[in-house]
Design an enzyme around this catalytic site. Structure first.
Site, PDB file in Angstrom:
ATOM      1  N   CYS B  33     -45.706 -26.730 -15.361  1.00 37.07           N
ATOM      2  CA  CYS B  33     -44.862 -27.404 -14.366  1.00 37.07           C
ATOM      3  C   CYS B  33     -44.719 -28.873 -14.725  1.00 37.07           C
ATOM      4  O   CYS B  33     -43.644 -29.456 -14.649  1.00 37.07           O
ATOM      5  CB  CYS B  33     -45.483 -27.337 -12.978  1.00 37.07           C
ATOM      6  SG  CYS B  33     -45.877 -25.698 -12.415  1.00 37.07           S
ATOM      7  N   ASP B 438     -54.596 -21.148  20.249  1.00 39.13           N
ATOM      8  CA  ASP B 438     -53.285 -21.267  20.870  1.00 39.13           C
ATOM      9  C   ASP B 438     -52.524 -20.032  20.401  1.00 39.13           C
ATOM     10  O   ASP B 438     -52.886 -19.440  19.396  1.00 39.13           O
ATOM     11  CB  ASP B 438     -52.626 -22.552  20.361  1.00 39.13           C
ATOM     12  CG  ASP B 438     -51.175 -22.637  20.751  1.00 39.13           C
ATOM     13  OD1 ASP B 438     -50.893 -22.398  21.925  1.00 39.13           O
ATOM     14  OD2 ASP B 438     -50.344 -22.919  19.878  1.00 39.13           O
ATOM     15  N   ASP B 621     -51.414 -25.473  17.008  1.00 31.29           N
ATOM     16  CA  ASP B 621     -50.425 -26.073  16.117  1.00 31.29           C
ATOM     17  C   ASP B 621     -49.430 -26.970  16.824  1.00 31.29           C
ATOM     18  O   ASP B 621     -48.831 -27.822  16.205  1.00 31.29           O
ATOM     19  CB  ASP B 621     -49.651 -24.982  15.378  1.00 31.29           C
ATOM     20  CG  ASP B 621     -48.605 -24.361  16.254  1.00 31.29           C
ATOM     21  OD1 ASP B 621     -48.921 -24.096  17.429  1.00 31.29           O
ATOM     22  OD2 ASP B 621     -47.474 -24.154  15.796  1.00 31.29           O
TER      23      ASP B 621
END
Lengths: 55, 729
Positions: B33, B438, B621
């Site tokens: 890369c 959550d 989140d």
């Protein structure tokens, strides 16, 4: 034992040379990307660009 | 309407006619890369520098002024297959980098001095048992002093400063006994050298600093790496906004360049990056990130919208009321500050250890001095023995016990897809015995999925997917993605708030609201998931309905079971409606849940659990979770989380699976176990060494051997944190 007059300063000079080499390498950013440097050592050289095709 | 992108905010001048920009790049993993990106960018004319930093996943670019637009680099990287975004160094990260360089410099100086002092000490040690002349010994001692004193003054700075800060705040930390030990050892050695004595401890003092600096550098590197990753995430997620620069001209600019009073355009499928008021347009908006509520809210002229809301159906013009840093709801920020303050009272294991350690050691040294005086020894000999006790008990291994484990464990967690945001997170996570999840975006995936894809004939589904490509609606985007569609249908027309239609082979196809496709009958007849958005697809007379919703994370059930097996309490606290929460709780087998909970309620629940003595791990989140993340004993966020929650969370986990939560708990528990073991090893060594020191027979040779022996033992033990259990679930 007079040899100490030469050997001790010599040893210290060598040590200091190592220290300055380290500080220089740190300043020139050689420790900023340890992962990348490991790979760069074995990466292929860039193919010469715009080199005239041989034969 | 003309749209341009403007990233001039991030460009800086790097010299005569040269401009510089830093880009955070996603997906750079290997040398391949690196070479591809560097070649690809260097090939652009006028680019003078393109260098990839593989550790930080960034590219530094420089080019000749006036010729190129930074946009072209981002486009070029996109062509190469990498997502990139301009990166702005935060001041916090710049400080970490400077600090880490300073520590490395200190380590370099200390290591140089240790090696050279050792070179002088070993002849003295062997000379003391053979025929060395006292003049030669003095010469070597003076040389050692010449090297060790300035080196210690420089390399000891991190410890001296920290000790001074602690003492001026009338507390103590690990650096206090370290600083006292080093200063006394050096001071005594100078006095001994003046008196032509046999032993000097310059080597022990400087070696102690070297070993401790190794620990500090490791610790600092871990923090720096986390900061870099977190900084990249922030850059890659950095919201831009479409700002009106003329009556009919908009420019895509970074949020940092938006000011109150500006007008921005919010298109369907875009997330709002600012707080503001709608001045034109009508749409539905999804505020689940802010409130946890998954039902859409209607927005029209005069409605207030907040950063983090997703625009669903129509285009809106919004006048900005607060931009950039000020976007967050005042309420949430206030709660957050309070909660963070409460948490900073947590005392780290290392500090607790040193609080016990320092008085014991200093008392022992004092008693030794007094004991020898009472036993009839001279003051000089008694003080020398007392200082020897301090030197030999100097917390060298103790100083390495925790940072080495932390470094190794954070590396192991990094591989499991967990990033650490704060240094003491490992200790706190290991203590967690109650997990609060959550629901939206944490137990469920943040993206929408087509739930009944298997029931739809593949050719119909594919056509629906291709048609969906022509719509901006997030539900349509989910359909297109699920169908793997690539080529949009030519001539498709979107009817705002209704759906998309097109004509293929003379047959009209439609995708959108059931009424738009004439498929109300199908919707009425079927038993449907209350949470799902229903869209219909029609091709001539053939009609199907698609049910689109957020699916549970693929391994959520297994993770919950694994947590139960580890005797951890589990509950769901969600701001969403009750039916949706019940459905998730049932599917996962979680008995305890609360629905429709506000951020303040979440904190109240966490406080209640704290009162009962539970150590809460909060996993969430949304922006509405941020205060409770800060209030909990320790917190975790998925990578898809809202900015604020990610910044607040102690740990961030990557990818779609939930398994990193269990993996992190496992490695943290193992790491804490090893830290305690290391502390005991260090203490055990002291228990063995102190009687020797008190008896007054310690020579610098014994001190040096004991110190390096115990440090190496502790480091080797820390390496065991690497092979944390592979079996996660």
């Amino acid at each position: 034992m007079e040899i100490l007059v030469i050997l001790v300063p010599l040893a210290l000079m060598l040590g200091l040379a190592g220290l300055f080499a380290f500080l220089w390498s740190l300043r020139s950013g050689q420790y900023d990307d340890l992962d990348g440097a490991a790979w760069r050592a074995i990466a292929d050289d860039e193919p010469p660009q715009d080199a005239p095709a041989k034969r | 309407m003309h749209v341009t992108r403007d990233f001039s905010h991030y460009v800086r001048i790097a010299g005569e006619g040269i401009k510089h920009i830093d880009l955070a790049v996603e997906g750079v993993h290997c040398a391949g890369c690196m070479a591809k990106i560097e070649r690809g960018l260097s090939a652009i004319p006028d680019v003078t520098l393109a260098r990839v930093n593989l550790t930080d996943r960034r590219v530094a670019l420089e080019w000749k002024q006036g010729t190129l637009d930074p946009i072209s680099f981002i486009d070029r990287l996109a062509e190469l297959g990498y997502k990139a975004y301009p990166y702005e160094t935060e001041s916090a990260e710049a400080t970490e980098v400077a600090e880490s360089r300073f520590l490395l410099r200190c380590l370099g100086v200390a290591a140089f001095a240790t090696m050279n002092v050792m070179m002088l000490s070993i002849p003295v040690w062997s000379g003391n048992v053979s025929d060395m002349l006292p003049e030669q010994r003095d010469f070597f001692h003076w040389l050692s002093a010449l090297i060790a004193l300035p080196a210690a003054a420089y390399a000891g700075q991190p410890f001296f400063r920290s000790a001074w800060r602690a003492l001026s705040a009338k507390t103590t930390n690990m650096d206090v006994p370290i600083s006292i030990g080093v200063c006394l050892a050096l001071g005594m050695s100078v006095v001994e050298t003046i008196h032509h004595a046999e032993h000097a401890y310059f080597d022990a003092a400087i070696m102690l600093l070297t070993f401790l600096l190794v620990g500090r550098v490791l610790d600092q590197n871990m923090r720096r790496r986390t900061r870099a990753v977190a900084g990249n995430l922030a850059a890659l997620k950095a919201e831009t906004a479409a700002k009106f620069v003329g009556p009919d001209e908009i420019s895509q600019v970074p949020v940092a360049a938006i000011h109150p009073g500006d007008i921005v355009l919010l298109r369907p499928g875009e997330r709002c990056a600012v707080d503001g008021t709608v001045i034109e347009g009508r749409s539905e908006i999804d505020q689940s990130l802010i409130t946890g509520e998954t039902l859409y809210v209607t927005a029209e002229r005069g409605t207030a919208v907040y950063a983090g809301s997703m625009n669903i159906s129509g285009t809106l013009r919004v006048r900005v009321s607060a931009a950039s840093e000020a976007t967050l709801l005042a309420e949430i920020t206030r709660l957050l500050d309070n909660a963070l303050q409460a948490r900073s009272r947590y005392m780290r294991l290392a500090d607790r250890a040193s609080r016990l350690y320092a008085p014991v050691v200093h008392a022992t040294a004092l008693i030794t001095i007094l004991g020898w005086v009472i036993a009839g020894a001279g003051w000089h000999d008694a003080v020398v023995t007392g200082v020897a006790v301090l030197i030999i008990t100097c917390p060298c291994a103790l100083g390495l016990a925790i940072p080495t484990v932390q470094t190794v464990a954070s590396g192991a967690m990094f591989k499991a897809g967990v990033l650490l945001n704060s240094g003491d997170a490992i200790e706190r996570l290991a203590e967690a015995d109650h997990v609060i999840f959550d629901k939206t975006g944490t137990l469920t995936l943040p993206d929408l999925e087509v739930m009944n894809a298997a029931d739809i004939p593949p050719n119909v589904f594919e056509l629906a997917g291709r048609l969906a490509l022509s719509s901006h609606h997030p539900v349509a985007a989910a359909v297109a993605q699920a169908a793997g569609a690539r080529s949009p249908i030519v001539g498709a027309v979107e009817e705002a708030g209704q759906g998309v239609r097109a004509v293929v082979d003379g047959v009209e196809i439609r995708l959108g609201r059931p009424s738009f496709c004439g498929a109300e009958a199908l919707v009425g007849g079927a038993t449907l998931d209350p949470e799902a958005s229903i869209v219909a697809f029609s091709k001539g007379t053939e009609k199907v309905i698609l049910s689109v919703r957020q699916g549970l994370r693929p391994d959520a059930q297994a993770v919950i079971a694994a947590l139960k097996a580890r005797n951890v309490g589990i509950e769901i606290l969600s701001g969403d409606r009750e039916p949706a929460v019940i459905a998730a709780a049932h599917a996962l087998g979680i008995a305890e849940w609360r629905a429709g909970v506000t951020p303040a309620d979440k904190i109240a629940r966490i406080e209640e659990l704290k009162q009962r003595g539970a150590k809460v791990l909060m996993v969430g989140d949304g922006m509405n979770d941020a205060p409770s993340l800060a209030a909990a004993h320790v917190s975790m966020s998925p990578i898809s989380a809202a900015h604020l929650s990610q910044a607040t969370a102690d740990l961030v986990f990557l990818g779609r699976p939930l398994a990193p939560v269990v993996a992190a708990i496992d490695s943290a528990r193992k790491a804490l176990h090893l830290m305690r073991q290391n502390l005991w090893l260090a203490i055990g060594y002291n228990v063995l060494a102190v009687p020797v020191a008190i008896s007054g027979i310690v020579t610098p040779l014994i001190a040096a051997a004991a110190m390096s022996g115990s440090s190496i033992l502790v480091m080797l033990n820390s390496l065991r944190a690497r092979n944390a259990s592979r079996e996660i679930v």
